[in-house]
Design a protein around this motif. Sequence first.
Motif, PDB file in Angstrom:
ATOM      1  N   THR A  36    -111.326  26.328  -7.230  1.00 31.95           N
ATOM      2  CA  THR A  36    -112.206  26.818  -6.170  1.00 31.95           C
ATOM      3  C   THR A  36    -111.943  28.292  -5.889  1.00 31.95           C
ATOM      4  O   THR A  36    -111.050  28.906  -6.485  1.00 31.95           O
ATOM      5  CB  THR A  36    -112.071  25.958  -4.895  1.00 31.95           C
ATOM      6  OG1 THR A  36    -113.092  26.337  -3.962  1.00 31.95           O
ATOM      7  CG2 THR A  36    -110.706  26.133  -4.232  1.00 31.95           C
ATOM      8  N   ASP A  37    -112.750  28.826  -4.993  1.00 30.71           N
ATOM      9  CA  ASP A  37    -112.631  30.228  -4.590  1.00 30.71           C
ATOM     10  C   ASP A  37    -111.417  30.378  -3.660  1.00 30.71           C
ATOM     11  O   ASP A  37    -110.853  29.379  -3.204  1.00 30.71           O
ATOM     12  CB  ASP A  37    -113.924  30.623  -3.856  1.00 30.71           C
ATOM     13  CG  ASP A  37    -114.182  32.118  -3.889  1.00 30.71           C
ATOM     14  OD1 ASP A  37    -113.245  32.874  -4.185  1.00 30.71           O
ATOM     15  OD2 ASP A  37    -115.327  32.525  -3.609  1.00 30.71           O
ATOM     16  N   THR A  38    -111.049  31.615  -3.362  1.00 34.39           N
ATOM     17  CA  THR A  38    -109.944  31.840  -2.418  1.00 34.39           C
ATOM     18  C   THR A  38    -110.469  31.900  -0.983  1.00 34.39           C
ATOM     19  O   THR A  38    -110.011  31.154  -0.122  1.00 34.39           O
ATOM     20  CB  THR A  38    -109.213  33.154  -2.745  1.00 34.39           C
ATOM     21  OG1 THR A  38    -110.181  34.191  -2.906  1.00 34.39           O
ATOM     22  CG2 THR A  38    -108.388  33.022  -4.001  1.00 34.39           C
ATOM     23  N   GLY A  77    -110.129  31.902  -6.885  1.00 32.62           N
ATOM     24  CA  GLY A  77    -111.195  32.914  -6.906  1.00 32.62           C
ATOM     25  C   GLY A  77    -112.396  32.378  -7.666  1.00 32.62           C
ATOM     26  O   GLY A  77    -112.221  31.525  -8.551  1.00 32.62           O
ATOM     27  N   PHE A  78    -113.611  32.872  -7.354  1.00 34.73           N
ATOM     28  CA  PHE A  78    -114.801  32.302  -7.980  1.00 34.73           C
ATOM     29  C   PHE A  78    -114.847  32.515  -9.493  1.00 34.73           C
ATOM     30  O   PHE A  78    -114.973  31.563 -10.268  1.00 34.73           O
ATOM     31  CB  PHE A  78    -116.077  32.838  -7.319  1.00 34.73           C
ATOM     32  CG  PHE A  78    -117.302  32.187  -7.892  1.00 34.73           C
ATOM     33  CD1 PHE A  78    -117.610  30.872  -7.573  1.00 34.73           C
ATOM     34  CD2 PHE A  78    -118.111  32.852  -8.798  1.00 34.73           C
ATOM     35  CE1 PHE A  78    -118.705  30.234  -8.136  1.00 34.73           C
ATOM     36  CE2 PHE A  78    -119.217  32.233  -9.355  1.00 34.73           C
ATOM     37  CZ  PHE A  78    -119.514  30.920  -9.021  1.00 34.73           C
ATOM     38  N   ASP A  79    -114.717  33.776  -9.893  1.00 33.73           N
ATOM     39  CA  ASP A  79    -114.804  34.090 -11.318  1.00 33.73           C
ATOM     40  C   ASP A  79    -113.679  33.385 -12.093  1.00 33.73           C
ATOM     41  O   ASP A  79    -113.907  32.824 -13.166  1.00 33.73           O
ATOM     42  CB  ASP A  79    -114.714  35.611 -11.504  1.00 33.73           C
ATOM     43  CG  ASP A  79    -115.234  36.059 -12.852  1.00 33.73           C
ATOM     44  OD1 ASP A  79    -116.287  35.548 -13.273  1.00 33.73           O
ATOM     45  OD2 ASP A  79    -114.579  36.902 -13.490  1.00 33.73           O
ATOM     46  N   GLU A 185    -124.367  39.023  -0.875  1.00 31.27           N
ATOM     47  CA  GLU A 185    -123.552  37.843  -0.588  1.00 31.27           C
ATOM     48  C   GLU A 185    -124.455  36.660  -0.252  1.00 31.27           C
ATOM     49  O   GLU A 185    -125.633  36.837   0.090  1.00 31.27           O
ATOM     50  CB  GLU A 185    -122.614  38.170   0.584  1.00 31.27           C
ATOM     51  CG  GLU A 185    -121.736  37.051   1.075  1.00 31.27           C
ATOM     52  CD  GLU A 185    -120.696  36.570   0.070  1.00 31.27           C
ATOM     53  OE1 GLU A 185    -121.104  35.992  -0.971  1.00 31.27           O
ATOM     54  OE2 GLU A 185    -119.494  36.736   0.316  1.00 31.27           O
ATOM     55  N   ASP A 186    -123.893  35.452  -0.315  1.00 31.10           N
ATOM     56  CA  ASP A 186    -124.650  34.251   0.033  1.00 31.10           C
ATOM     57  C   ASP A 186    -124.939  34.232   1.537  1.00 31.10           C
ATOM     58  O   ASP A 186    -124.040  34.491   2.346  1.00 31.10           O
ATOM     59  CB  ASP A 186    -123.854  33.007  -0.346  1.00 31.10           C
ATOM     60  CG  ASP A 186    -123.810  32.798  -1.850  1.00 31.10           C
ATOM     61  OD1 ASP A 186    -124.077  33.755  -2.596  1.00 31.10           O
ATOM     62  OD2 ASP A 186    -123.502  31.670  -2.276  1.00 31.10           O
ATOM     63  N   ALA A 187    -126.175  33.896   1.884  1.00 29.22           N
ATOM     64  CA  ALA A 187    -126.600  33.931   3.284  1.00 29.22           C
ATOM     65  C   ALA A 187    -125.727  33.090   4.230  1.00 29.22           C
ATOM     66  O   ALA A 187    -125.311  33.603   5.269  1.00 29.22           O
ATOM     67  CB  ALA A 187    -128.066  33.525   3.377  1.00 29.22           C
ATOM     68  N   PRO A 218    -129.410  26.015  -4.345  1.00 27.16           N
ATOM     69  CA  PRO A 218    -128.387  25.298  -3.588  1.00 27.16           C
ATOM     70  C   PRO A 218    -127.056  25.204  -4.327  1.00 27.16           C
ATOM     71  O   PRO A 218    -126.969  25.528  -5.510  1.00 27.16           O
ATOM     72  CB  PRO A 218    -129.007  23.912  -3.424  1.00 27.16           C
ATOM     73  CG  PRO A 218    -129.853  23.749  -4.627  1.00 27.16           C
ATOM     74  CD  PRO A 218    -130.357  25.111  -4.999  1.00 27.16           C
ATOM     75  N   TYR A 219    -126.032  24.762  -3.617  1.00 33.69           N
ATOM     76  CA  TYR A 219    -124.701  24.589  -4.191  1.00 33.69           C
ATOM     77  C   TYR A 219    -124.538  23.201  -4.810  1.00 33.69           C
ATOM     78  O   TYR A 219    -125.096  22.221  -4.324  1.00 33.69           O
ATOM     79  CB  TYR A 219    -123.617  24.730  -3.111  1.00 33.69           C
ATOM     80  CG  TYR A 219    -123.593  26.076  -2.427  1.00 33.69           C
ATOM     81  CD1 TYR A 219    -124.046  27.229  -3.076  1.00 33.69           C
ATOM     82  CD2 TYR A 219    -123.100  26.201  -1.129  1.00 33.69           C
ATOM     83  CE1 TYR A 219    -124.005  28.462  -2.446  1.00 33.69           C
ATOM     84  CE2 TYR A 219    -123.053  27.438  -0.494  1.00 33.69           C
ATOM     85  CZ  TYR A 219    -123.510  28.564  -1.156  1.00 33.69           C
ATOM     86  OH  TYR A 219    -123.465  29.785  -0.530  1.00 33.69           O
ATOM     87  N   GLY A 220    -123.742  23.164  -5.889  1.00 32.69           N
ATOM     88  CA  GLY A 220    -123.423  21.889  -6.523  1.00 32.69           C
ATOM     89  C   GLY A 220    -122.011  21.933  -7.086  1.00 32.69           C
ATOM     90  O   GLY A 220    -121.407  23.004  -7.213  1.00 32.69           O
TER      91      GLY A 220
HETATM   92  N1  GLN Z   1    -123.045  31.040  -4.643  1.00 33.84           N
HETATM   93  C1  GLN Z   1    -122.580  32.163  -5.385  1.00 33.84           C
HETATM   94  C2  GLN Z   1    -122.531  31.843  -6.853  1.00 33.84           C
HETATM   95  O1  GLN Z   1    -122.558  30.729  -7.238  1.00 33.84           O
HETATM   96  C3  GLN Z   1    -121.224  32.682  -4.912  1.00 33.84           C
HETATM   97  C4  GLN Z   1    -120.107  31.683  -4.983  1.00 33.84           C
HETATM   98  C5  GLN Z   1    -118.795  32.230  -4.511  1.00 33.84           C
HETATM   99  O2  GLN Z   1    -118.644  33.448  -4.374  1.00 33.84           O
HETATM  100  N2  GLN Z   1    -117.840  31.372  -4.274  1.00 33.84           N
HETATM  101  O3  GLN Z   1    -122.457  32.711  -7.671  1.00 33.84           O
END
Ligand code: GLN
Length: 261
Positions: A36-38, A77-79, A185-187, A218-220
Motif C-alpha cells: 500500500t501507499d505510505t 508508497g504508491f509507485d 491529486e485525487d479529489a 473508482p478505486y479497486g
Molecule cells: N488514485 C491514484 C492512482 O491510482 C493515486 C493513488 C495513490 O496515490 N495512492 O494513480
Amino acid sequence: MKNLKKIAVLALSAVMVLVCLAGCSKKEEAEYIIATDTTFAPFEFTDESGNFTGIDVDILAAIAQDQGFTYKLNSIGFDAAVTALESGQADGVIAGMSITEERQKKYDFSDAYFQSYQCMAVAADSDIKDFSGLKGKNVAAKKGTAGAEMAEGLKDKYSFKITYFDDSPMMYEAVKTGTAVACFEDAPVIAYGCAQGNGLKVVTDLKAAEAEGFKGSPYGFAVMKGENTELLAKFQAGLQNIISNGKMAEICSKYGVTYEG
Ligand code: GLN
C-alpha cells in the motif's frame, strides 16, 4: 528422584516446543503480502498515536476477517507498491488505486469500492484558478499516479513543467513552499487534506477534468492479471459482504467520509 523430575521437565519442554512449532507453521501457510501507499489519507496514513490506519486498512482487515485469511500489509508508497506487485514481491495492492482502462490490461481488479477523480490544487493564497494559470510554471506530481498522468496530458497544451515526488505530503509541501505552483491529486484525498489544513485549495472539478478528456475512475484492489485468483476471489466476496452488511459505510463514516457505493 531428582533425575526423574529432570526428565519429566525436559519431556514437557520438548512437547511444548513441538506444539508451538506446529501452531506457528500452520499460521504462516496462507499469509498474503499486500502493498500500500505510505500517506494517502483518509485511505492510508499514520494517525496521531502512531497507528497505521485508514479506509483501505480497515476494509482489508474486515475482508480478511470475513474470508478467514491472514496478510501482511507493507506500506511502501504508491509507485513502490505497484512495482512490488509487478515483481512478485506483493500479492495484491490496496492503495486508493484507480481502475483505469490502461491498468486493466496488466492487472485484475476487484469491484470498485470508492468513486474518485483527479483535480488540481494550488496554495491557499494562490490566484491561479484553472489550467491556463500554469503557463511557464512548475507543477508537482506523484510518481506513477493517475494525477501524474493528467499532468502529463495537459503539460504541452498549457506549457508547464512537471517535478515528480514519491508521496503526497512531499508533493503538497512543494506547492506550499512555492517550488511548484500546483499539484494534481485525487479529489477525496485532497479534500480531506484541505479540511485538515494542509495549506492548499482545490481549483478544478470533475467537469474541468472531463473537458480535457480525463474521466473519473473508482478505486479497486489489484492483483497481477491471471495471478492470485484465489486472493482476488476472496477479496471480492468479502467486499460484497461488508458492503451489504453495512460495515463499509461504517468504516467510511469513521473517517468522516460518506460511502456512496
Ligand atoms: N488514485 C491514484 C492512482 O491510482 C493515486 C493513488 C495513490 O496515490 N495512492 O494513480
